[in-house]
Design a protein around this motif. Structure first.
Motif, PDB file in Angstrom:
ATOM      1  N   PRO A  74      -5.925   4.362  -7.727  1.00  0.00           N
ATOM      2  CA  PRO A  74      -6.179   5.072  -6.466  1.00  0.00           C
ATOM      3  C   PRO A  74      -6.276   4.130  -5.268  1.00  0.00           C
ATOM      4  N   LYS A  75      -6.100   2.829  -5.503  1.00  0.00           N
ATOM      5  CA  LYS A  75      -6.155   1.844  -4.427  1.00  0.00           C
ATOM      6  C   LYS A  75      -4.801   1.188  -4.185  1.00  0.00           C
ATOM      7  N   GLY A  76      -3.746   1.904  -4.481  1.00  0.00           N
ATOM      8  CA  GLY A  76      -2.400   1.439  -4.147  1.00  0.00           C
ATOM      9  C   GLY A  76      -1.893   0.282  -4.986  1.00  0.00           C
ATOM     10  N   LEU A  77      -2.472   0.069  -6.169  1.00  0.00           N
ATOM     11  CA  LEU A  77      -2.011  -1.004  -7.047  1.00  0.00           C
ATOM     12  C   LEU A  77      -0.620  -0.669  -7.582  1.00  0.00           C
ATOM     13  N   LEU A  78       0.281  -1.633  -7.471  1.00  0.00           N
ATOM     14  CA  LEU A  78       1.688  -1.402  -7.740  1.00  0.00           C
ATOM     15  C   LEU A  78       2.141  -2.258  -8.916  1.00  0.00           C
ATOM     16  N   LEU A  79       2.857  -1.647  -9.831  1.00  0.00           N
ATOM     17  CA  LEU A  79       3.403  -2.353 -10.988  1.00  0.00           C
ATOM     18  C   LEU A  79       4.915  -2.366 -10.909  1.00  0.00           C
ATOM     19  N   THR A  80       5.517  -3.545 -11.094  1.00  0.00           N
ATOM     20  CA  THR A  80       6.968  -3.658 -11.176  1.00  0.00           C
ATOM     21  C   THR A  80       7.286  -4.792 -12.138  1.00  0.00           C
ATOM     22  N   ASN A  81       8.556  -5.127 -12.260  1.00  0.00           N
ATOM     23  CA  ASN A  81       8.933  -6.214 -13.157  1.00  0.00           C
ATOM     24  C   ASN A  81       8.611  -7.585 -12.569  1.00  0.00           C
ATOM     25  N   HIS A  82       8.418  -8.552 -13.439  1.00  0.00           N
ATOM     26  CA  HIS A  82       8.289  -9.949 -13.022  1.00  0.00           C
ATOM     27  C   HIS A  82       9.563 -10.391 -12.310  1.00  0.00           C
ATOM     28  N   HIS A  83      10.708  -9.988 -12.839  1.00  0.00           N
ATOM     29  CA  HIS A  83      11.952 -10.434 -12.200  1.00  0.00           C
ATOM     30  C   HIS A  83      12.188  -9.731 -10.861  1.00  0.00           C
ATOM     31  N   CYS A  84      11.567  -8.588 -10.642  1.00  0.00           N
ATOM     32  CA  CYS A  84      11.667  -7.932  -9.329  1.00  0.00           C
ATOM     33  C   CYS A  84      10.789  -8.629  -8.297  1.00  0.00           C
ATOM     34  N   TYR A 242      -3.736   1.218   0.329  1.00  0.00           N
ATOM     35  CA  TYR A 242      -3.153   2.553   0.453  1.00  0.00           C
ATOM     36  C   TYR A 242      -3.771   3.519  -0.564  1.00  0.00           C
ATOM     37  N   THR A 243      -4.089   4.714  -0.106  1.00  0.00           N
ATOM     38  CA  THR A 243      -4.585   5.768  -0.995  1.00  0.00           C
ATOM     39  C   THR A 243      -3.438   6.707  -1.334  1.00  0.00           C
ATOM     40  N   PRO A 244      -2.965   6.697  -2.584  1.00  0.00           N
ATOM     41  CA  PRO A 244      -1.788   7.499  -2.927  1.00  0.00           C
ATOM     42  C   PRO A 244      -2.120   8.971  -3.148  1.00  0.00           C
ATOM     43  N   LYS A 245      -1.107   9.808  -3.009  1.00  0.00           N
ATOM     44  CA  LYS A 245      -1.253  11.223  -3.350  1.00  0.00           C
ATOM     45  C   LYS A 245      -1.375  11.392  -4.867  1.00  0.00           C
ATOM     46  N   HIS A 246      -0.723  10.481  -5.586  1.00  0.00           N
ATOM     47  CA  HIS A 246      -0.769  10.525  -7.049  1.00  0.00           C
ATOM     48  C   HIS A 246      -0.624   9.105  -7.571  1.00  0.00           C
ATOM     49  N   TYR A 247      -1.301   8.799  -8.654  1.00  0.00           N
ATOM     50  CA  TYR A 247      -1.080   7.532  -9.350  1.00  0.00           C
ATOM     51  C   TYR A 247      -0.984   7.829 -10.843  1.00  0.00           C
TER      52      TYR A 247
END
Length: 712
Positions: A74-84, A242-247
């Motif tokens: 709920p605090k805008g934590l973002l997960l993506t690839n290491h290579h990204c 950022y506070t998302p609408k959905h996580y």
């Protein structure tokens, strides 16, 4: 022979039905919901994409224009690839503080690292606007058709009300038979939160790239920041998470073969509906040419990177980028052959012609056009790859564009500032000495592989690779473009502002530069002998492909069509599954930490393992993250139809919980961009158990786990 052909034709519909059951990149407003539920999905299509209330689409973003990422707190934590996130990790790295090798973990929000220029895009809405965009286009041909469509797009975009931080993008589907409008919100303050060392995040490196079994912890973490109203804003210390609408809730439940999964992301490009002749040209001519160029560049870079840490850091991101598609194309060629892609296309075309005689005329024209284009397309492949991978020539290309813009009056202060920023970034990770070797070798390849009519006069002198190296090194030393000779009292590589201080002198000097003149001779010859013919024929091919696409849809009523990927938001779905890619070879669907230890080679560039990870394994300190085997699962495969751009995409279970992070495809199935085959096509994902295990046990960053909703 007759029996074999009849058997193939008889089996084709069944094989295609199976492919359709698992293949497909669906627009999220037009999901194949019934089939998804038949395969095990528990939620509804409205839970996936909904403009009236929060849905899963509100947690999925396009990361920095190329990858996908997802919000997991709920605090805008973002997960993506290491290579990204590799370029950002590299940008924060130095020889003294090598985050690529050591990893990075913020201890709290105040220590998260800003990344100027990085953006994430949310898709707010998707609308079918085909009627508006195609209005008044009946019976128009190029270039009038393109002009009318462009005008209609602008009229539509101008008619829509948007916020200052929103934009509208209109994209063609089915080769221009339909159009969709995407409302986009862009956030610009994206900070690096965590990344494992590359010995985890890039474990296996190029050897394991596109390969299964895989043991790579390919993930990194960022956070979206917004202004006090939760709206996009440029970086500021006053911005807030950022506070998302959905996580997405993160599931660490065990996986089983045949579990339903779906992938939500931004696949880059597929060409599933090409005629057989196009697939044959790709398989036999275009891909092999591109592979040959990158093979030379990569071998030259790799030799230096292994010997010198400064070069390794400087070229790490670029090397990975070049190697990625080099290996993919190799697998694609082999997969097209193994899956009998051309033969399947020929049979499918025969079935279409038997139902609709007009299809034959279209295919006959396409066959002729592709054969006419073949020599020009091959030169285009060699030319574009050489210019792209010989960085010295790529630099010359950038300066050619700069001079053209100045002389045509298109270079304003804003564009000049952008160019200077781009060049400064380029020179930071550029070695003129190393690239002189790369350029010398690629010029030899180009001289030997290119038909004489496409080469500049006297280009035969570059055919000998060994003789080229001192010649190009001498040219490089005497060039201002390479940053080894001064202009206006400064090097372009170290003081770009001073080097640009007298623009007239700079331009005159560039025009006399030996690197620039070499590039111009190659470019001018290509533009005269190949590009007009290639482009003209491609325009005709594209127009006919639109017709052929419409004919396929109109003729094959039993097939449910999805549009080719074009970097727009899509859903693909399938099941957790192992594979049998070759005779007597069978792969399970899951890998474990034990496999990391099995591959461990102390001090190796690709297979080294951090001591702490070894200690955790030896102590069996796995916490909540082990599965029923008692080990920590690392990766798994499924039948989801993915491609480039799906890197970092969330992999969700039947209930919409995050169970994995998409990062690759199985090498034997990389031809799925052109010919999806359920026997071989598998996407590869990092297991959420391994991601959380690394964050918690390895990185001691439980504060990040505490942000998430973990489903146990």
């Amino acid at each position: 022979m007759t029996k074999k052909i009849l058997l193939s034709v008889f089996l084709l519909p069944a094989a295609m039905a199976f492919a359709q059951q698992y293949g497909g990149m669906w627009i999220p407003t037009e999901l194949n919901e019934k089939e998804m539920k038949d395969l095990g999905m528990k939620i509804s299509a409205k839970d996936i994409f909904n403009t009236q209330k929060a849905s899963i689409k509100d947690a999925v973003v396009q990361f920095n224009g190329g990858c996908t990422a997802e919000i997991i707190s709920p605090k805008g934590l973002l997960l993506t690839n290491h290579h990204c996130g590799y370029g950002q990790i590299q940008a924060h790295s130095t020889v003294q503080n090598d985050l690529l090798s050591n990893g990075f973990w913020a201890q709290n929000m105040s220590t998260e690292l800003p990344n100027p220029g990085v953006t994430v895009d949310f898709i707010v809405d998707i609308k079918d606007v085909s009627n508006q965009i195609l209005e008044g286009t009946d019976n128009l041909t190029e270039p009038d058709l393109a002009k009318k469509i462009s005008t209609n797009i602008e009229v539509y975009k101008n008619s829509q009300k948007t916020e200052s931080f929103q934009s509208i993008s209109v994209k063609p589907m089915y080769y221009g038979n339909k159009y969709y409008a995407y409302t986009i919100e862009t956030y610009k303050d994206i900070r690096l939160v965590g990344a494992p060392p590359q010995s985890i995040g890039k474990f296996g490196s190029d050897t394991d790239n596109w390969v299964w079994p895989r043991h790579t912890g390919d993930f990194s973490m960022f956070r979206i920041y917004a202004d006090k109203n939760n709206n996009p804003a440029e970086y500021s210390k006053d911005n807030v998470p950022y506070t998302p609408k959905h996580y997405l809730p993160v599931s660490i439940k065990d996986k089983n073969e045949n579990d339903f999964t779906f992938v939500f992301g931004f696949p880059g490009k597929t060409t599933e509906y090409l005629p057989a002749i196009a697939v044959e040209k790709i398989m036999k001519e275009i891909d092999p040419a591109k592979i040959a160029v990158r093979d030379v560049a990569l071998k030259t870079l790799d030799e230096k990177m292994r010997a010198d840490d400064a070069t390794r850091i400087k070229y790490a991101s670029k090397f990975a980028s070049v190697a990625n598609y080099w290996k993919k194309w190799i697998g694609e060629v082999e997969g097209l052959k193994k899956s009998n892609a051309v033969e399947k296309k020929v049979m499918y075309e025969g079935s279409l012609v038997s139902k609709n005689s007009q299809v034959k005329a279209t295919l006959d024209q396409l066959n002729k056009l592709y054969n006419d284009q073949s020599p020009f397309a091959l030169n285009n492949a060699y030319y574009t790859e050489v210019i792209k991978n010989a960085e010295t020539l790529k630099l010359a290309s950038d300066y050619y564009t700069y001079i053209s813009s100045v002389e045509s009056g298109r270079m304003d202060e804003k564009e000049l500032a952008k160019l200077k920023t781009k060049l400064t970034s380029f020179y930071k990770d550029y070695s003129a000495e190393l690239d002189a070797k790369v350029t010398a070798k690629l010029l030899a390849l180009y001289a030997n592989k290119t038909a004489p009519q496409f080469l500049p006069a006297g280009f035969d002198k570059y055919k000998n690779e060994a003789q080229n190296i001192p010649i190009i090194e001498d040219i490089s030393k005497n060039s201002i473009i390479t940053g080894r000779t001064a202009v206006n009292g400064a090097m372009l590589s170290t003081d770009i502002e001073k080097a640009f201080s007298n623009q007239d002198k700079l331009i005159k000097t560039i025009k006399k530069d030996p690197v620039y003149q070499l590039y111009v001779s190659i470019r001018d010859t290509y533009m005269k002998t190949a590009d007009p013919q290639f482009t003209s024929l491609q325009t005709k091919i594209d127009a006919l492909q639109k017709t052929y696409m419409a004919q396929q849809i109109d003729t094959d009523k039993d097939r449910k069509f999805f549009p080719d990927a074009n970097s727009t938001l899509r859903v693909t779905y399938g099941k957790v599954k192992g594979s049998t890619p070759r005779d007597a070879v069978s792969y399970g669907f899951q890998t474990h930490l034990a496999g990391v230890i099995e591959k461990y080679v102390p001090g190796d560039y690709e297979f080294d393992v951090p001591k702490k990870l070894i200690d955790l394994y030896n102590k069996k300190d796995f916490g909540n993250y082990k599965d029923k085997t008692g080990d920590v699962p690392v990766g798994f495969t499924a039948t989801n139809h993915t491609t480039g751009g799906n890197s970092g995409s969330p992999v969700l279970d039947a209930n919409g919980n995050l169970v994995g992070l998409n990062f690759d495809r199985q090498w034997e199935g990389t031809m799925s961009d052109i010919n999806y085959d359920p026997r071989f096509s598998r996407n590869i994902m990092v297991d959420t158990k391994y991601i959380l295990f690394i964050i918690d046990k390895y990185a001691d960053s439980k504060w990040l786990i505490d942000e998430m909703k973990v489903i146990k």
